[in-house]
Design an enzyme around this catalytic site. Sequence first.
Site, PDB file in Angstrom:
ATOM      1  CG  HIS A 187       9.753  -4.303  -3.840  1.00 27.01           C
ATOM      2  ND1 HIS A 187       9.791  -4.805  -2.557  1.00 27.01           N
ATOM      3  CD2 HIS A 187       9.313  -3.029  -3.716  1.00 27.01           C
ATOM      4  CE1 HIS A 187       9.395  -3.864  -1.700  1.00 27.01           C
ATOM      5  NE2 HIS A 187       9.106  -2.778  -2.384  1.00 27.01           N
ATOM      6  CD  GLU A 212       4.576   2.196  -7.039  1.00 30.16           C
ATOM      7  OE1 GLU A 212       3.814   2.262  -6.068  1.00 30.16           O
ATOM      8  OE2 GLU A 212       5.763   2.553  -7.015  1.00 30.16           O
TER       9      GLU A 212
HETATM   10  C1  BG6 Z   1       7.474   0.259  -1.423  1.00 29.00           C
HETATM   11  C2  BG6 Z   1       8.124   1.457  -2.052  1.00 29.00           C
HETATM   12  O1  BG6 Z   1       8.430  -0.629  -0.951  1.00 29.00           O
HETATM   13  O2  BG6 Z   1       6.661  -0.391  -2.391  1.00 29.00           O
HETATM   14  C3  BG6 Z   1       7.080   2.390  -2.608  1.00 29.00           C
HETATM   15  O3  BG6 Z   1       8.897   2.143  -1.071  1.00 29.00           O
HETATM   16  C4  BG6 Z   1       6.158   1.668  -3.550  1.00 29.00           C
HETATM   17  O4  BG6 Z   1       7.698   3.485  -3.282  1.00 29.00           O
HETATM   18  C5  BG6 Z   1       5.608   0.409  -2.892  1.00 29.00           C
HETATM   19  O5  BG6 Z   1       5.100   2.547  -3.875  1.00 29.00           O
HETATM   20  C6  BG6 Z   1       4.834  -0.434  -3.898  1.00 29.00           C
HETATM   21  O6  BG6 Z   1       4.194  -1.465  -3.206  1.00 29.00           O
HETATM   22  P1  BG6 Z   1       2.878  -2.129  -3.789  1.00 29.00           P
HETATM   23  O7  BG6 Z   1       2.604  -3.272  -2.868  1.00 29.00           O
HETATM   24  O8  BG6 Z   1       1.816  -1.069  -3.767  1.00 29.00           O
HETATM   25  O9  BG6 Z   1       3.198  -2.557  -5.183  1.00 29.00           O
END
Ligand code: BG6
Length: 509
Positions: A255, A231
Amino acid sequence: MKSVSPICAETAPGPCSIVIFGASGDLAARKLIPALFRLFERDLMPESFLVLGCARSAMSDEEFRSRMRGALSSAGISVPKKLSDLFFSNVKYVSGDYSDKATYARIEQELSAFEKSSAVSGRLFYLSIPPSVFEQVLQMLGENGLVQEDYDGIPWRRVVIEKPFGRDSSSAADLERHLSSTLKERQIYRIDHYLGKDTVQNILMMRFANTVFEPVWNNRYIDSVQISVAESIGVEHRAGYFDKTGLLRDMFQNHILQLLSLVAMEPPSSFESERIRDEKAKLLNSLRPFPADPSELSRLIIRGQYSSGSVNGKLFPAYRDEPGVPKDSITETYVAGKFHIDNWRWNGVHFHMRSGKRLSRRISEVAIRFKQIPHSIFGFFGAGEIARNELILRIQPDEGFSLKINAKKPGSKFCMGEVDMDFKYRDLGAPVAEAYERLLLDTMQGDSTLFIRKDCIQLSWAFLDPVLKAWEDRGNLSSNKLYFYPACSDGPEESRTIFGSETSSWRDL
Ligand code: BG6
């Protein structure tokens, strides 16, 4: 790549009400209401439905609706007035303290009034609330009869819960005890929004709707697998939650381990929820446990934290200087690990996993690296000089996948180079649906395939417990270092030196 018309069967669920606890919060505005509205636009909401927001903040129905209208436009949804008026005529709001019986009486009153119009109407309770009030709300829902199913799940009552599902094995077990004292397992939908992404579901389609991949999906042909969830954003306004949680709990427990399960599990016998979840559980059970010894552990998994950094003259603060973060925080914002799966299919294959915040860019992908060819027939090119094939599943952004293969290039007889067979979802012309649309629709339809079963939660905590234990002990900082990396970089340099090898060095972000 050319695509044939997809087979897309999708029907609207039967009548139901959706009660959102924590309706004045971030998730409702950013994800839940926009997802429900998009389903409505696609004719996938029930013909008769009620969305009931519930939170402590005092607000009238009209105030809540106007906030949620604002949320739709912030989500970039252009809303034709007629359609939005129609949608919002089904939206109401109840305010109250979560510990007060009267709050639940008001909810029951609204639900019963709505249910008069439809004989069999389901109830979905979405608990978008902090863990501190979670058990209280659950208990009150149970005690006040709101989640009581009459006969064999009809009319249905379902509860969606968001992570964190505990902080480790023992707190997760406590949470499960609370859940099961109020609800049956079939009523519980533990959400992991990654599973709602089309590109994540595509892992199963790629593997099991084709014949070309499965024969080579094993240690004979695959050298290593890399899963990266990077990220570019930092901790943003979530320091209060994140600093107590850390990246291992926030991203790996759910995830990353879910992605790994889909990539590595055995073929299920059907696309049925329990069959898929059985295979995931088997896979999580086959992960080689981490050693308890902190110095051995640090050869398999490392943590990092971002320091300040700049891009194009813009300075980004260090994690410790973000608002709400203690100056001596040792909370990890980056984790990289090497996992092994002890079964016939994967023996000897390295699974490299990394995830971090404030990295150089936002990218989530699964890279499957194949082995080198066993023998080269191409003159002076040795087998080791010929590029290995790679299959890259791009979860986001630029959703799609590509297969890197070697091909003859124009030029001399031995002119060879890598080419990409590339598929992009955007070429299909239809937008990739938001994960929450898929997941909300599935909960209304009673399909739990994309939700996490309790044994998978327990297995993933059991796998990560030794790491959490070692990292929480400040005394272990010398053997389990916290590596700092500049904001907007590719993560700590040590992640390359510890895990890199000739065959499986990290792909650039
Ligand atoms: C969430 C986390 O589950 O997923 C966050 O708590 C993270 O910290 C987010 O930023 C990322 O999700 P995506 O869909 O933007 O990749």
